[in-house]
Design a protein around this motif. Structure first.
Motif, short mmCIF file in Angstrom:
data_model
loop_
_atom_site.label_atom_id
_atom_site.label_comp_id
_atom_site.label_asym_id
_atom_site.label_seq_id
_atom_site.Cartn_x
_atom_site.Cartn_y
_atom_site.Cartn_z
N LEU A 9 0.87 -1.17 0.00
CA LEU A 9 0.00 0.00 0.00
C LEU A 9 0.91 1.22 0.00
CD1 LEU A 9 -2.77 1.37 0.33
CD2 LEU A 9 -2.45 1.15 2.80
N LEU A 10 0.65 2.16 -0.87
CA LEU A 10 1.48 3.36 -0.97
C LEU A 10 0.57 4.58 -0.89
CD1 LEU A 10 4.29 4.61 -1.60
CD2 LEU A 10 3.69 4.41 -4.02
N ARG A 11 0.88 5.46 0.03
CA ARG A 11 0.10 6.70 0.16
C ARG A 11 0.90 7.83 -0.46
NH1 ARG A 11 -0.55 3.97 4.99
NH2 ARG A 11 -2.70 3.41 5.43
N LEU A 12 0.28 8.55 -1.39
CA LEU A 12 0.94 9.65 -2.09
C LEU A 12 0.09 10.91 -2.02
CD1 LEU A 12 2.04 7.87 -5.39
CD2 LEU A 12 3.50 8.48 -3.46
N ASP A 13 0.74 12.04 -2.06
CA ASP A 13 0.04 13.31 -2.21
C ASP A 13 -0.68 13.25 -3.56
OD1 ASP A 13 -0.02 16.12 -3.46
OD2 ASP A 13 0.42 16.55 -1.34
N PRO A 14 -1.93 13.66 -3.63
CA PRO A 14 -2.67 13.58 -4.90
C PRO A 14 -1.97 14.30 -6.06
CG PRO A 14 -4.19 14.03 -3.11
CD PRO A 14 -2.80 14.12 -2.53
N ALA A 15 -1.33 15.44 -5.80
CA ALA A 15 -0.64 16.16 -6.87
C ALA A 15 0.56 15.36 -7.37
CB ALA A 15 -0.20 17.54 -6.38
N VAL A 16 1.25 14.68 -6.44
CA VAL A 16 2.38 13.84 -6.84
C VAL A 16 1.88 12.67 -7.68
CG1 VAL A 16 4.19 12.29 -5.97
CG2 VAL A 16 3.82 14.51 -4.88
N LEU A 38 2.83 11.78 -11.55
CA LEU A 38 3.38 10.45 -11.84
C LEU A 38 2.53 9.74 -12.90
CD1 LEU A 38 5.42 8.16 -10.91
CD2 LEU A 38 3.48 7.34 -9.58
N ALA A 39 1.21 9.82 -12.77
CA ALA A 39 0.31 9.18 -13.73
C ALA A 39 0.46 9.79 -15.12
CB ALA A 39 -1.13 9.27 -13.25
N ARG A 40 0.62 11.12 -15.20
CA ARG A 40 0.84 11.76 -16.52
C ARG A 40 2.16 11.29 -17.13
NH1 ARG A 40 -1.13 16.13 -13.74
NH2 ARG A 40 0.95 16.99 -13.45
N TRP A 41 3.21 11.24 -16.31
CA TRP A 41 4.52 10.79 -16.78
C TRP A 41 4.43 9.34 -17.26
CZ3 TRP A 41 9.36 10.55 -13.07
CH2 TRP A 41 10.51 10.28 -13.81
N ASN A 47 1.63 2.12 -11.61
CA ASN A 47 2.34 1.10 -10.83
C ASN A 47 3.66 0.72 -11.50
OD1 ASN A 47 2.01 -0.89 -8.51
ND2 ASN A 47 2.54 -2.23 -10.21
N ALA A 48 3.64 0.49 -12.80
CA ALA A 48 4.86 0.14 -13.52
C ALA A 48 5.87 1.28 -13.50
CB ALA A 48 4.53 -0.24 -14.97
N GLN A 49 5.37 2.53 -13.55
CA GLN A 49 6.27 3.69 -13.49
C GLN A 49 6.95 3.77 -12.13
OE1 GLN A 49 7.07 5.37 -16.03
NE2 GLN A 49 7.95 7.27 -15.35
N ILE A 50 6.21 3.51 -11.06
CA ILE A 50 6.80 3.53 -9.72
C ILE A 50 7.89 2.46 -9.63
CG2 ILE A 50 6.34 3.02 -7.28
CD1 ILE A 50 3.54 4.33 -7.75
N GLU A 51 7.60 1.25 -10.10
CA GLU A 51 8.61 0.18 -10.04
C GLU A 51 9.82 0.54 -10.90
OE1 GLU A 51 9.31 -4.61 -10.20
OE2 GLU A 51 7.34 -3.83 -10.77
N PHE A 52 9.60 1.09 -12.08
CA PHE A 52 10.69 1.49 -12.96
C PHE A 52 11.59 2.50 -12.25
CE2 PHE A 52 12.25 4.73 -15.93
CZ PHE A 52 13.05 3.95 -16.75
N LEU A 53 10.99 3.51 -11.63
CA LEU A 53 11.77 4.56 -10.96
C LEU A 53 12.50 4.01 -9.73
CD1 LEU A 53 9.18 7.44 -11.26
CD2 LEU A 53 11.34 7.21 -12.52
N LEU A 54 11.85 3.15 -8.97
CA LEU A 54 12.51 2.56 -7.81
C LEU A 54 13.70 1.69 -8.23
CD1 LEU A 54 9.46 1.61 -5.58
CD2 LEU A 54 11.18 3.36 -5.11
#
Length: 77
Positions: free
Chosen positions: A10-17, A21-24, A33-40
């Motif tokens: 479970l990951l809690r993020l600021d809505p603006a963040v 991230l979703a646009r990127w 989800n895939a973008q978060i894993e890619f960046l990590l």
């Protein structure tokens, strides 16, 4: 070789963040989800902390054709 089950967190993020991230992710044709894993993974690799046993990011979409030219997904159903 059987793939290891994926760990769910479970990951809690600021809505603006999250929106940024979703646009990127959309720009790079990935899910958020895939973008978060890619960046990590990239951050871990850059700092020398990516474990050697970490498997590749699973590919999405249709499975590749087998060497004999048949579609591997046809055997599933």
């Amino acid at each position: 070789m059987t793939p290891r089950p994926r760990k769910q967190v479970l990951l809690r993020l600021d809505p603006a963040v999250y929106d940024a991230l979703a646009r990127w992710a959309g720009d790079e044709l990935r899910s958020a989800n895939a973008q978060i894993e890619f960046l990590l993974r990239r951050a871990l690799a850059e700092t020398g902390r990516l474990p050697g046993g970490a498997g590749p990011i699973p590919r999405r979409g249709r499975p590749p054709k087998s060497p004999d030219g048949t579609d591997d997904s046809a055997a599933d159903g």
